[in-house]
Design a protein around this motif. Structure first.
Motif, mmCIF file in Angstrom:
data_model
loop_
_atom_site.group_PDB
_atom_site.id
_atom_site.type_symbol
_atom_site.label_atom_id
_atom_site.label_comp_id
_atom_site.label_asym_id
_atom_site.label_seq_id
_atom_site.Cartn_x
_atom_site.Cartn_y
_atom_site.Cartn_z
ATOM 1 N N THR A 163 0.826 -1.213 0.000
ATOM 2 C CA THR A 163 0.000 0.000 0.000
ATOM 3 C C THR A 163 0.858 1.261 0.000
ATOM 4 O O THR A 163 0.390 2.331 -0.350
ATOM 5 N N ARG A 216 -14.404 -0.665 2.609
ATOM 6 C CA ARG A 216 -13.434 0.418 2.452
ATOM 7 C C ARG A 216 -13.108 0.609 0.978
ATOM 8 O O ARG A 216 -13.269 -0.316 0.173
ATOM 9 N N SER A 217 -12.659 1.817 0.626
ATOM 10 C CA SER A 217 -12.279 2.042 -0.770
ATOM 11 C C SER A 217 -11.010 1.257 -1.076
ATOM 12 O O SER A 217 -10.111 1.148 -0.243
ATOM 13 N N HIS A 218 -10.977 0.676 -2.267
ATOM 14 C CA HIS A 218 -9.827 -0.118 -2.699
ATOM 15 C C HIS A 218 -9.968 -0.335 -4.198
ATOM 16 O O HIS A 218 -11.084 -0.457 -4.710
ATOM 17 N N GLN A 260 -9.719 -2.909 -5.894
ATOM 18 C CA GLN A 260 -10.477 -4.127 -6.202
ATOM 19 C C GLN A 260 -11.981 -3.962 -5.968
ATOM 20 O O GLN A 260 -12.772 -4.749 -6.481
ATOM 21 N N GLU A 269 -11.773 6.877 4.090
ATOM 22 C CA GLU A 269 -11.777 5.762 3.136
ATOM 23 C C GLU A 269 -13.160 5.110 2.992
ATOM 24 O O GLU A 269 -13.479 4.568 1.952
ATOM 25 N N ASP A 270 -13.951 5.139 4.069
ATOM 26 C CA ASP A 270 -15.143 4.288 4.147
ATOM 27 C C ASP A 270 -16.473 5.036 4.070
ATOM 28 O O ASP A 270 -17.481 4.468 3.646
ATOM 29 N N ARG A 321 -12.455 -4.868 6.433
ATOM 30 C CA ARG A 321 -11.355 -4.455 7.307
ATOM 31 C C ARG A 321 -11.034 -5.543 8.325
ATOM 32 O O ARG A 321 -11.925 -6.100 8.971
ATOM 33 N N TYR A 379 -9.291 -8.046 0.745
ATOM 34 C CA TYR A 379 -8.541 -7.237 -0.214
ATOM 35 C C TYR A 379 -7.046 -7.345 0.062
ATOM 36 O O TYR A 379 -6.234 -6.733 -0.631
ATOM 37 N N ASP A 380 -6.661 -8.140 1.087
ATOM 38 C CA ASP A 380 -5.280 -8.107 1.566
ATOM 39 C C ASP A 380 -4.935 -9.458 2.190
ATOM 40 O O ASP A 380 -5.795 -10.075 2.826
#
Length: 345
Positions: A82, A182-184, A186, A219-220, A260, A279-280
């Motif tokens: 990130t 959350r924004s991402h 993907q 972000e959210d 998250r 996402y991670d």
């Protein structure tokens, strides 16, 4: 003894604030915390601690010189996915602290991914000279083992964070389901649209009240605001700054759908069914270790109907962790406290 605490604090991220709150809860009584923060005034007022601006070089150096110990305070600080700058910032601070002769602790770390040779070398060097190291997942422990660096492996400290009841929560309609997105990259517009459609169908089928829970406003919140118009009168956006209240939300929730990591940890710790949208790799690690169902965002089904049916099945038949499992995770998470006592004696 004075200890300088460094992490992603004061950035409005509920998970990192929860790590700070837990670290402060776990510090030995003879240790005075000094916190590096992105919002020093807010952090000082919330936790009643001495703070310094994490990006003010002179202030940070003065803080280091005034302390006896330096602590990386939890989370995925040493990774280069990130941010390429992040590992050099934290690694640089650790190296300076070590050169100044401070006791140095890497506390509750989730290491990696480390894709670049430079960041991998810096990580190996920084961890190798720490007084004590604790990690929160098997992959991080395995990496340190490869580097022949001893460490303690224990669940994320936030398992042991004391939660607080949320005023007014029980006045909202029940049953309740919490959603944390959350924004991402993907989470594309198409995937968000599919998740929103699935959430509408899921709500109609279960008659659940949907709590949209931004963990980091920047972000959210915009995502929660994009979803809520489709759930008029059957949802609420709940913005909470205090990590103990954030964890307390899940006391009154039947199921959590979360991207998250710490939304899933908090929910599971409060006896809530969990469904993950990863996402991670750190989220995948938690899914594997606790057998939490879910999808990688990259392989999210294209059919909203399939998504909602999967959620309904888990809502109806899924099992939360047992009280015994939760207590075991809390007890083992307290190993991070024992490490602090040993390192800072």
């Amino acid at each position: 003894m004075r200890a300088l605490l460094s992490g992603y604090y004061g950035k409005g991220n509920g998970g990192d604030e929860a790590l700070l709150a837990t670290l402060l809860q776990m510090l030995p009584s003879h240790v005075t915390p000094v916190v590096l923060s992105g919002n020093p005034e807010e952090t000082r007022d919330r936790y009643n601690v001495e703070t310094h601006n994490r990006m003010a070089a002179l202030s940070v150096l003065q803080a280091l010189r005034s302390c006896d110990a330096f602590i990386w305070g939890g989370g995925s600080l040493i990774q280069d996915v990130t941010s390429t700058i992040s590992p050099f910032y934290y690694g640089g601070l650790m190296t300076v602290a070590q050169k100044l002769g401070l006791k140095t602790v890497a506390w509750a770390q989730g290491i990696g991914p480390l894709l670049r040779p430079q960041t991998r070398a810096l990580a190996q060097y920084s961890f190798g000279y720490c007084t004590k190291v604790s990690v929160r997942d098997h992959a991080s422990a395995s990496l340190l083992s490869d580097w022949q660096i001893p460490c303690i492996l224990a669940p994320d400290p936030v398992w042991a964070l004391e939660s607080k009841p949320v005023p007014g929560l029980w006045d909202l309609p029940a049953p309740r389901v919490a959603v944390t997105l959350r924004s991402h990259p993907q989470l594309t517009e198409t995937r968000l649209a599919n998740l929103t459609r699935a959430l509408v169908d899921f709500q109609k089928a279960t008659q659940a009240f949907i709590l949209l829970l931004p963990f980091q406003k920047s972000e959210d919140l915009s995502i929660a605001e994009a979803i809520q118009p489709y759930l008029k009168d059957v949802s609420q956006i709940l913005c909470l700054e205090d990590p103990q209240l954030l964890k307390g939300v899940f006391r009154g929730v039947e199921m959590a759908i979360g991207m998250r990591l710490h939304s899933l940890i908090m929910a599971a710790a409060e006896g809530c069914r969990c469904f993950a949208l990863s996402y991670d790799p750190k989220v995948n690690r938690l899914m594997e270790e606790l057998a939490i169902p879910g999808w990688d965002l990259a392989s999210l089904p294209d059919d909203p109907n399939l998504i909602s049916l999967t959620w309904m099945e888990h809502y109806a038949n899924g099992e939360p962790l047992s009280p015994e499992q939760i207590q075991s995770l809390i007890d083992r998470a307290l190993m991070h406290r024992e490490l602090l006592s040993a390192a800072l004696s």
